[in-house]
Every structure is written in C-alpha cells, then in structure tokens.
Design a protein around this motif. Structure first.
Motif, PDB file in Angstrom:
ATOM      1  N   ILE A   1       0.838  -1.207   0.000  1.00 58.45           N
ATOM      2  CA  ILE A   1       0.000   0.000   0.000  1.00 58.45           C
ATOM      3  C   ILE A   1       0.869   1.250   0.000  1.00 58.45           C
ATOM      4  O   ILE A   1       0.610   2.204  -0.748  1.00 58.45           O
ATOM      5  CB  ILE A   1      -0.941  -0.015   1.222  1.00 58.45           C
ATOM      6  N   ALA A   2       1.913   1.266   0.834  1.00 59.35           N
ATOM      7  CA  ALA A   2       2.796   2.432   0.910  1.00 59.35           C
ATOM      8  C   ALA A   2       3.508   2.665  -0.414  1.00 59.35           C
ATOM      9  O   ALA A   2       3.631   3.809  -0.879  1.00 59.35           O
ATOM     10  CB  ALA A   2       3.812   2.247   2.034  1.00 59.35           C
ATOM     11  N   CYS A   3       3.979   1.589  -1.033  1.00 61.60           N
ATOM     12  CA  CYS A   3       4.656   1.727  -2.332  1.00 61.60           C
ATOM     13  C   CYS A   3       3.694   2.256  -3.392  1.00 61.60           C
ATOM     14  O   CYS A   3       4.068   3.103  -4.215  1.00 61.60           O
ATOM     15  CB  CYS A   3       5.234   0.384  -2.780  1.00 61.60           C
ATOM     16  N   SER A   4       2.474   1.766  -3.355  1.00 52.93           N
ATOM     17  CA  SER A   4       1.467   2.217  -4.321  1.00 52.93           C
ATOM     18  C   SER A   4       1.150   3.696  -4.124  1.00 52.93           C
ATOM     19  O   SER A   4       1.067   4.465  -5.095  1.00 52.93           O
ATOM     20  CB  SER A   4       0.198   1.379  -4.173  1.00 52.93           C
TER      21      SER A   4
ATOM     22  N   HIS B   1      -8.970   8.430  -1.566  1.00 51.94           N
ATOM     23  CA  HIS B   1     -10.136   7.930  -2.287  1.00 51.94           C
ATOM     24  C   HIS B   1      -9.745   6.939  -3.389  1.00 51.94           C
ATOM     25  O   HIS B   1     -10.609   6.217  -3.889  1.00 51.94           O
ATOM     26  CB  HIS B   1     -10.932   9.088  -2.906  1.00 51.94           C
ATOM     27  N   SER B   2      -8.467   6.917  -3.737  1.00 51.29           N
ATOM     28  CA  SER B   2      -8.027   5.995  -4.790  1.00 51.29           C
ATOM     29  C   SER B   2      -7.803   4.584  -4.254  1.00 51.29           C
ATOM     30  O   SER B   2      -7.519   3.666  -5.022  1.00 51.29           O
ATOM     31  CB  SER B   2      -6.730   6.513  -5.437  1.00 51.29           C
ATOM     32  N   PHE B   3      -7.950   4.401  -2.952  1.00 53.16           N
ATOM     33  CA  PHE B   3      -7.792   3.094  -2.319  1.00 53.16           C
ATOM     34  C   PHE B   3      -9.108   2.645  -1.712  1.00 53.16           C
ATOM     35  O   PHE B   3      -9.914   3.474  -1.275  1.00 53.16           O
ATOM     36  CB  PHE B   3      -6.751   3.159  -1.194  1.00 53.16           C
TER      37      PHE B   3
ATOM     38  N   ILE C   1      -4.579   2.545   6.005  1.00 52.64           N
ATOM     39  CA  ILE C   1      -3.132   2.389   6.178  1.00 52.64           C
ATOM     40  C   ILE C   1      -2.411   3.638   5.668  1.00 52.64           C
ATOM     41  O   ILE C   1      -1.428   4.097   6.270  1.00 52.64           O
ATOM     42  CB  ILE C   1      -2.627   1.135   5.434  1.00 52.64           C
ATOM     43  N   VAL C   2      -2.908   4.212   4.576  1.00 54.46           N
ATOM     44  CA  VAL C   2      -2.342   5.462   4.067  1.00 54.46           C
ATOM     45  C   VAL C   2      -2.519   6.560   5.121  1.00 54.46           C
ATOM     46  O   VAL C   2      -1.583   7.308   5.433  1.00 54.46           O
ATOM     47  CB  VAL C   2      -3.009   5.872   2.737  1.00 54.46           C
ATOM     48  N   GLU C   3      -3.727   6.668   5.681  1.00 49.80           N
ATOM     49  CA  GLU C   3      -3.994   7.676   6.701  1.00 49.80           C
ATOM     50  C   GLU C   3      -3.128   7.452   7.940  1.00 49.80           C
ATOM     51  O   GLU C   3      -2.678   8.413   8.570  1.00 49.80           O
ATOM     52  CB  GLU C   3      -5.475   7.651   7.088  1.00 49.80           C
TER      53      GLU C   3
END
Length: 322
Positions: free
Chosen positions: A178-181, A199-201, A208-210
């Motif tokens: 997820i982080a790499c993406s 919103h793209s996930f 996880i991004v948040e």
C-alpha cells in the motif's frame, strides 16, 4: 475585546504549530461564571482529531455565561506575543496542533503563572477519525496537490514515512504494498491531492495510508506526554470525554480552579456537546462513519505487522493498550 496584532514571523517551537488560537480577556465576574482565577494564564490545547472542535464549542458555551470568558480569534501566537497578550490583560489561550517536544519549551510557554489542559487520544482512534474526516472534509489543504504542500510538516513526514515502509526489509505485510502504491501515485501525478489519494484506495487500504499521515501527530502526542511531566498540566483524554463527559470536564474545571459552586453550572452549559448523546454527536467528525466500518478498520490496523512494529510501541508508551 480587541484583536491582538499577530506577526507572521514566528520563532522556536511555535513556528511548527500552525495554531488556531482563541484568547480570553478579563471580564466582570458575576455570581455564576466559568472563569478560572484571574492570577493565572491558561492554555487549553488539542491536536489533530483529539478534540479541537469540541474544545472550541465548549469554550464558546462558557463564554456565553455571565462573567464567562470572552474570546477573540488571534492566530499564530508566538511566546513573545503570548507575553505581550498577558501584559494587556489576556490570559486564556486555546490552540490547535500543540507541540512540546522538550520540557524547556513547555516552561517557555507556561512561564511563571501558566497552567495547561492538553487533550490526548488513543492513536488508533486518531487514525480512524482522521480517515473518516479526510474522506469527506472540504478543508482547503486536502484539495491542494500534496507536492505543493511543503509548508505542512506532517505531509513532508508523510512522504518520508511512505518511503520508509516501501523500502523496508523484510517486508511489512500488505502495508508495504500500500505504501509503495501511494508513493508511486504521488510521483506519477504531481497534482494529486491528499483527498484524491485516499479515495483511490479501498477503505481497508486507505486507512493504512492515513495511518502514515497520522504518524506525525502520534509522535508529537508521545513526545508531549513526556515533556509535560513535572509541569502544572492536566493531560485530558478524549476517550474519557466520550465515555464520561461530565466526569472528565469536572476534573478539568477543578484543575483550572473554577469555583466549586460554579462547576455544575458550567457542566450544564457544556452538556449539549456530550458526545455520548446521539443528538450531540450527530454530524460531528468524531462520530466517524458507521460503527461496522469503524470496527472493520480497527481490526485492519491491529492485524497489521507494520502497525504493530511502528505505531503500537507509541501507543504503549502513552499507556494506550487493548
């Protein structure tokens, strides 16, 4: 009330704060009011998703009481301007994004007569509340390209933390993917905003991004909780506010020195913002999304090796455990 003139040039710790400050001036004290004693300067502060809006709403209720605190918006107050404000009779400050990484900075802000109430929250709840809020908020920064937000320390750290997770060896479960993406999306699209990014996930990845973005706030809370030790600071907890509203605010008012005879009066004024009440929590950012959504994302975080490695030690250090 007179608005205090604020310089755009800040020094030391306050440069990092991006504060929203309210200042209360001295007023005539009536028979029932929510003013603390006049011989002290007060600082009431919360950080991102730890109750900033709630604190403002309650202070506004107390302002409306007879002899209550009268507030004026005075943004970006540095230690120098705090001292100038004190000399001009202002003595109650409320701000957003506190940051006391060292004890000496706590002392610098509090001075000889200062006392503070700082609001903390379990990091996992900070992440979940932030995710739901940032999914719907219209705050301007959310809709500006991340690449252009160089004056936002938390976003600068966010990019660094994404890269750190992406490059980690051995891999940190799905969080690494997820982080790499997320990192790649920001590199491929320089105009991508933070709102567009999460919103793209799907929800289970977006949280996880948040969590990477919230790391800055969590580190600040942890550092602050240690630096305030030994100072006249009450560490309030938003979880306690949500489970025992009157109890936690009774402790806060008592710590602030509000007259015992007035405490119940002040609690009644604030009661409409008791978030244990469905009516009060309706539409509030802290109410989050559906309970089922929140429970699902709570489990996602707790089941993540990355979360256990990076954030769980900070939670433990702040005495938040499952």
């Amino acid at each position: 009330c007179t608005k205090i003139g604020i310089s755009s040039s800040l020094s030391g710790m306050m440069t990092r704060l991006r504060m929203v400050v309210w200042v209360a001036s001295l007023g005539a004290v009536a028979s029932a009011g929510c003013d603390p004693p006049a011989d002290t300067t007060w600082f009431l502060a919360a950080n991102h998703k730890t109750g900033t809006r709630l604190v403002k709403l309650i202070l506004k209720e107390w302002r409306r009481s007879e002899g209550g605190m009268d507030f004026v918006d005075a943004s970006n107050i540095s230690p120098k301007h705090v001292e100038e404000a004190r000399e001009n009779g202002y003595r109650i400050f409320e701000w957003h994004h506190f940051n006391f990484p060292t004890a000496s900075e706590v002392g610098e802000v509090l001075g000889d007569d200062g006392r503070a109430v700082l609001f903390f929250r379990d990091p996992i709840e900070v992440i979940l509340s932030g995710y739901f809020y940032h999914s719907t908020s219209t705050e301007p920064w959310l809709h500006q390209p991340v690449a252009e937000m160089t004056n936002y320390v938390n976003l600068e750290e966010f990019i660094v933390d994404l890269g750190r997770t992406c490059d980690a060896r051995p891999a940190n479960d799905d969080a690494q993917t997820i982080a790499c993406s997320a990192k790649q999306k920001l590199e491929d699209s320089p105009t991508m905003t933070y709102a567009e990014l999460i919103h793209s996930f799907p929800q289970t990845d977006g949280v996880i991004v948040e969590a990477h973005r919230a790391l800055h706030v969590i580190r600040v809370m942890n550092a602050t909780k240690h630096s305030i030790l030994g100072y006249p600071v009450y560490a309030a907890d938003l979880g306690n506010v949500m489970s025992d509203f009157r109890g936690e605010f009774r402790r806060i008012l008592d710590f602030m020195g509000v007259d015992d005879d007035d405490i119940e009066f002040c609690l009644d004024l604030a009661a409409r913002h008791d978030l244990s009440s469905p009516e009060a929590s309706k539409g509030h950012a802290m109410s989050g999304r559906l309970v089922d959504d929140r429970a699902e994302l709570h489990a996602v975080l707790l089941n993540s090796t990355w979360f256990a490695t990076v954030i769980e030690p900070l939670r433990h250090d702040m005495n938040y455990t499952e």
